[in-house]
Motif scaffolding. Structure first.
Motif, PDB file in Angstrom:
ATOM      1  N   ALA A  76       0.845  -1.249   0.098  1.00 51.11           N
ATOM      2  CA  ALA A  76      -0.076  -0.010  -0.002  1.00 51.11           C
ATOM      3  C   ALA A  76       0.742   1.313  -0.049  1.00 51.11           C
ATOM      4  CB  ALA A  76      -0.872  -0.041   1.253  1.00 51.11           C
ATOM      5  N   PHE A  77       2.117   1.238   0.768  1.00 49.81           N
ATOM      6  CA  PHE A  77       2.842   2.294   0.557  1.00 49.81           C
ATOM      7  C   PHE A  77       3.237   2.561  -0.751  1.00 49.81           C
ATOM      8  CE2 PHE A  77       7.381   3.760   0.691  1.00 49.81           C
ATOM      9  CZ  PHE A  77       7.211   4.969   1.558  1.00 49.81           C
ATOM     10  N   TRP A  78       3.728   1.392  -1.350  1.00 57.99           N
ATOM     11  CA  TRP A  78       4.516   1.972  -2.691  1.00 57.99           C
ATOM     12  C   TRP A  78       3.368   2.352  -3.522  1.00 57.99           C
ATOM     13  CZ3 TRP A  78       9.133   2.690  -3.210  1.00 57.99           C
ATOM     14  CH2 TRP A  78      10.097   2.016  -2.305  1.00 57.99           C
ATOM     15  N   ILE A  79       2.280   1.814  -3.438  1.00 60.65           N
ATOM     16  CA  ILE A  79       1.396   2.389  -4.477  1.00 60.65           C
ATOM     17  C   ILE A  79       1.065   3.875  -4.100  1.00 60.65           C
ATOM     18  CG2 ILE A  79      -1.206   2.305  -4.989  1.00 60.65           C
ATOM     19  CD1 ILE A  79      -1.228  -0.706  -4.493  1.00 60.65           C
ATOM     20  N   SER A  80       0.857   4.189  -2.966  1.00 61.60           N
ATOM     21  CA  SER A  80       0.598   5.741  -2.565  1.00 61.60           C
ATOM     22  C   SER A  80       1.679   6.629  -2.992  1.00 61.60           C
ATOM     23  CB  SER A  80       0.475   5.617  -0.941  1.00 61.60           C
ATOM     24  OG  SER A  80      -0.659   4.765  -0.684  1.00 61.60           O
ATOM     25  N   MET A  81       2.838   5.927  -2.941  1.00 56.25           N
ATOM     26  CA  MET A  81       3.954   6.748  -3.367  1.00 56.25           C
ATOM     27  C   MET A  81       4.099   7.207  -5.001  1.00 56.25           C
ATOM     28  SD  MET A  81       6.088   7.819  -0.634  1.00 56.25           S
ATOM     29  CE  MET A  81       7.530   8.153  -1.338  1.00 56.25           C
ATOM     30  N   GLN A  82       3.670   5.953  -5.695  1.00 55.69           N
ATOM     31  CA  GLN A  82       3.435   5.992  -7.064  1.00 55.69           C
ATOM     32  C   GLN A  82       2.679   7.090  -7.533  1.00 55.69           C
ATOM     33  OE1 GLN A  82       3.011   1.778  -8.412  1.00 55.69           O
ATOM     34  NE2 GLN A  82       4.985   1.287  -7.598  1.00 55.69           N
ATOM     35  N   MET A  83       1.560   7.041  -6.523  1.00 60.34           N
ATOM     36  CA  MET A  83       0.292   7.819  -7.034  1.00 60.34           C
ATOM     37  C   MET A  83       0.469   9.255  -6.672  1.00 60.34           C
ATOM     38  SD  MET A  83      -1.583   6.077  -8.728  1.00 60.34           S
ATOM     39  CE  MET A  83      -3.242   6.926  -8.695  1.00 60.34           C
ATOM     40  N   GLU A  84       1.575   9.693  -5.618  1.00 60.39           N
ATOM     41  CA  GLU A  84       1.986  10.848  -4.921  1.00 60.39           C
ATOM     42  C   GLU A  84       0.895  11.256  -3.896  1.00 60.39           C
ATOM     43  OE1 GLU A  84       3.304  13.958  -7.752  1.00 60.39           O
ATOM     44  OE2 GLU A  84       4.870  12.697  -8.449  1.00 60.39           O
ATOM     45  N   SER A  85       0.149  10.206  -3.517  1.00 62.43           N
ATOM     46  CA  SER A  85      -0.738  10.776  -2.346  1.00 62.43           C
ATOM     47  C   SER A  85      -0.050  10.466  -0.986  1.00 62.43           C
ATOM     48  CB  SER A  85      -1.864   9.550  -2.452  1.00 62.43           C
ATOM     49  OG  SER A  85      -2.620   9.903  -1.534  1.00 62.43           O
ATOM     50  N   TRP A  86       0.693  11.623  -0.612  1.00 66.24           N
ATOM     51  CA  TRP A  86       1.472  11.615   0.370  1.00 66.24           C
ATOM     52  C   TRP A  86       0.967  11.158   1.814  1.00 66.24           C
ATOM     53  CZ3 TRP A  86       5.449  11.470  -2.497  1.00 66.24           C
ATOM     54  CH2 TRP A  86       5.510  12.175  -3.463  1.00 66.24           C
ATOM     55  N   GLN A  87      -0.410  11.514   2.021  1.00 64.05           N
ATOM     56  CA  GLN A  87      -0.974  11.254   3.060  1.00 64.05           C
ATOM     57  C   GLN A  87      -1.474   9.763   3.271  1.00 64.05           C
ATOM     58  OE1 GLN A  87      -3.568  14.024   4.855  1.00 64.05           O
ATOM     59  NE2 GLN A  87      -5.132  12.375   5.573  1.00 64.05           N
ATOM     60  N   ASP A  88      -1.682   9.271   2.073  1.00 64.67           N
ATOM     61  CA  ASP A  88      -1.943   7.680   2.301  1.00 64.67           C
ATOM     62  C   ASP A  88      -0.492   6.987   2.497  1.00 64.67           C
ATOM     63  OD1 ASP A  88      -4.869   7.158   1.654  1.00 64.67           O
ATOM     64  OD2 ASP A  88      -4.263   8.363  -0.120  1.00 64.67           O
ATOM     65  N   ALA A  89       0.436   7.488   2.076  1.00 62.81           N
ATOM     66  CA  ALA A  89       1.686   7.105   2.258  1.00 62.81           C
ATOM     67  C   ALA A  89       2.204   7.054   3.825  1.00 62.81           C
ATOM     68  CB  ALA A  89       2.979   7.683   1.395  1.00 62.81           C
ATOM     69  N   VAL A  90       1.984   8.352   4.338  1.00 62.40           N
ATOM     70  CA  VAL A  90       2.090   8.411   5.627  1.00 62.40           C
ATOM     71  C   VAL A  90       1.366   7.604   6.567  1.00 62.40           C
ATOM     72  CG1 VAL A  90       1.989  10.053   7.790  1.00 62.40           C
ATOM     73  CG2 VAL A  90       2.759  10.858   5.572  1.00 62.40           C
ATOM     74  N   GLU A  91       0.099   7.245   6.019  1.00 57.68           N
ATOM     75  CA  GLU A  91      -0.782   6.302   6.898  1.00 57.68           C
ATOM     76  C   GLU A  91      -0.460   5.071   6.763  1.00 57.68           C
ATOM     77  OE1 GLU A  91      -4.852   7.427   5.647  1.00 57.68           O
ATOM     78  OE2 GLU A  91      -4.909   9.444   6.739  1.00 57.68           O
ATOM     79  N   ALA A  92       0.274   4.734   5.548  1.00 59.15           N
ATOM     80  CA  ALA A  92       0.792   3.501   5.525  1.00 59.15           C
ATOM     81  C   ALA A  92       1.991   3.067   6.398  1.00 59.15           C
ATOM     82  CB  ALA A  92       1.020   3.300   4.030  1.00 59.15           C
ATOM     83  N   CYS A  93       2.839   4.201   6.522  1.00 61.09           N
ATOM     84  CA  CYS A  93       3.830   4.099   7.651  1.00 61.09           C
ATOM     85  C   CYS A  93       3.467   3.950   8.830  1.00 61.09           C
ATOM     86  CB  CYS A  93       4.852   5.444   7.323  1.00 61.09           C
ATOM     87  SG  CYS A  93       5.798   5.423   5.827  1.00 61.09           S
ATOM     88  N   ASP A  94       2.440   4.496   9.188  1.00 62.04           N
ATOM     89  CA  ASP A  94       1.981   4.350  10.723  1.00 62.04           C
ATOM     90  C   ASP A  94       1.690   2.817  10.904  1.00 62.04           C
ATOM     91  OD1 ASP A  94       0.917   4.631  13.165  1.00 62.04           O
ATOM     92  OD2 ASP A  94      -1.046   5.877  12.332  1.00 62.04           O
ATOM     93  N   VAL A  95       0.724   2.238   9.772  1.00 66.03           N
ATOM     94  CA  VAL A  95       0.521   1.057   9.890  1.00 66.03           C
ATOM     95  C   VAL A  95       1.681   0.226  10.084  1.00 66.03           C
ATOM     96  CG1 VAL A  95      -0.767  -0.983   8.994  1.00 66.03           C
ATOM     97  CG2 VAL A  95      -1.662   1.410   8.730  1.00 66.03           C
ATOM     98  N   LEU A  96       2.684   0.278   9.322  1.00 67.02           N
ATOM     99  CA  LEU A  96       3.999  -0.367   9.191  1.00 67.02           C
ATOM    100  C   LEU A  96       4.698  -0.357  10.512  1.00 67.02           C
ATOM    101  CD1 LEU A  96       5.160   0.660   5.669  1.00 67.02           C
ATOM    102  CD2 LEU A  96       4.590  -1.866   6.411  1.00 67.02           C
ATOM    103  N   PHE A  97       4.682   1.056  11.231  1.00 66.47           N
ATOM    104  CA  PHE A  97       5.222   1.196  12.455  1.00 66.47           C
ATOM    105  C   PHE A  97       4.620   0.120  13.610  1.00 66.47           C
ATOM    106  CE2 PHE A  97       4.648   3.409  16.678  1.00 66.47           C
ATOM    107  CZ  PHE A  97       6.029   3.442  17.074  1.00 66.47           C
ATOM    108  N   GLN A  98       3.368  -0.009  13.393  1.00 70.79           N
ATOM    109  CA  GLN A  98       2.485  -0.532  14.537  1.00 70.79           C
ATOM    110  C   GLN A  98       2.749  -1.938  14.372  1.00 70.79           C
ATOM    111  OE1 GLN A  98      -1.173   1.257  15.844  1.00 70.79           O
ATOM    112  NE2 GLN A  98      -0.855   2.813  14.268  1.00 70.79           N
ATOM    113  N   ALA A  99       3.131  -2.514  13.174  1.00 65.54           N
ATOM    114  CA  ALA A  99       3.349  -3.773  12.818  1.00 65.54           C
ATOM    115  C   ALA A  99       4.534  -4.428  13.690  1.00 65.54           C
ATOM    116  CB  ALA A  99       3.714  -3.941  11.586  1.00 65.54           C
ATOM    117  N   GLY A 100       5.360  -3.564  14.270  1.00 70.78           N
ATOM    118  CA  GLY A 100       6.534  -4.082  15.163  1.00 70.78           C
ATOM    119  C   GLY A 100       7.468  -4.997  14.523  1.00 70.78           C
TER     120      GLY A 100
END
Length: 234
Positions: A76-100
Motif C-alpha cells: 500500500a505504501f508503494w502504491i501511494s508513493m507512485q500516485m504521489e498521495s503523500w497522506q496515504d503513504a504516511v498512513e501506510a507508514c503508521d500501520v508499518l510502524f505498528q506492525a512491530g
C-alpha cells in the motif's frame, strides 16, 4: 513513557491484552469482507486498492498477524508513493510502524519525514510525531523536537475551525515533554527551556528534527528525498 497526555491519548493506539474472543470474531469477519473486496478489485495500482490494503493491514495488526500486516501495508505504501498521495503513504507508514517488525522504526522515520515535508493533514502529522515522543527516552533531544514540530505544523496547516483544539492538544504534548525532559513546571521555566534548546525558530529546529529522523531510519530510506523535494508544491 506511559504518562497520560490530556487530549492526546485518542490519537495513540496503546497496546493492551488483545481482543476478546467476540472481538476477534468481529475482526475476522471484517477482514474476510475486506479481502473479498480486494480480490474483486481489478485495478492493482489504484488508491482504492492501497486504502483497502491499509484497512486489511490494520485488521491484521489487531489480530496479532503482524508480518502479514507489514507485507500488505508495504505494498500500500508503494502504491501511494507512485500516485504521489503523500497522506496515504504516511498512513501506510503508521500501520508499518505498528506492525512491530525489524524496520518499523525506519518506517516511522520515513512517515514523519513525509508528513512534515508535504502538506499532510496536521492531525495525521501530529499522530506520527507523538509516536516518536513515545519511542524517545525522556532526556533525548528527539522528544522536544517532535513536540515543537507538532505545534509548528498545526499553526501552519490547521483549518480555522480546528486550530484551537489542535493547539490545545500539542501544547499539552509540549508541556508533558518539557516536564519529562527537564522537570519544567511553570511558564518561566518553559520559556528558559525553549530558549536553551533553541525550539523557537523552525529554521533551527526543523533541520535538527531531520537529523534525528535520519538517524532513526538509519540508511534504510525507501525513496530519494532530494527527488521528492523537487515535487513540493509552490
Amino acid at each position: 513513557m506511559n504518562e497520560n497526555i490530556p487530549g492526546i491519548t485518542p490519537l495513540i493506539k496503546h497496546a493492551d491484552n488483545g481482543p476478546s474472543a467476540a472481538e476477534q470474531a468481529d475482526l475476522k469477519r471484517h477482514l474476510a469482507e475486506k479481502l473479498q473486496q480486494l480480490s474483486a478489485l481489478a485495478d492493482t495500482t489504484s488508491l482504492q486498492r492501497a486504502r483497502l490494503q491499509m484497512d486489511i493491514a490494520e485488521l491484521l495488526n489487531a489480530l496479532g498477524r503482524k508480518q502479514e500486516a507489514w507485507d500488505i501495508a508495504r505494498e500500500a505504501f508503494w502504491i501511494s508513493m507512485q500516485m504521489e498521495s503523500w497522506q496515504d503513504a504516511v498512513e501506510a507508514c503508521d500501520v508499518l510502524f505498528q506492525a512491530g517488525q525489524e524496520d518499523s522504526m525506519a518506517a516511522l522515520g520515513m512517515g514523519i519525514w513525509l508528513a512534515v515535508t508535504f502538506p499532510v493533514d496536521p492531525q495525521v502529522t501530529v499522530a506520527m510525531l507523538i509516536h516518536l515522543v513515545e519511542e524517545t527516552p525522556d532526556a533525548a533531544e528527539a522528544g522536544p523536537l517532535a513536540a515543537i514540530a507538532a505545534r509548528y505544523v498545526v499553526d501552519l496547516r490547521a483549518d480555522d475551525d480546528r486550530h484551537e483544539s489542535q493547539c490545545f492538544l500539542v501544547d499539552n504534548l509540549i508541556s508533558m515533554v518539557a516536564k519529562r525532559h527537564s522537570n519544567v513546571q511553570d511558564q518561566a521555566a518553559m520559556d528558559k527551556w525553549l530558549d536553551r534548546l533553541a525550539l523557537r525558530d523552525p529554521q533551527v529546529f526543523l533541520p535538527r528534527l531531520s537529523r534525528e529522523v535520519d538517524a532513526i531510519v538509519g540508511g534504510k530510506w525507501w525513496f530519494d528525498r532530494d527527488q521528492l523535494r523537487s515535487r513540493l508544491p509552490d
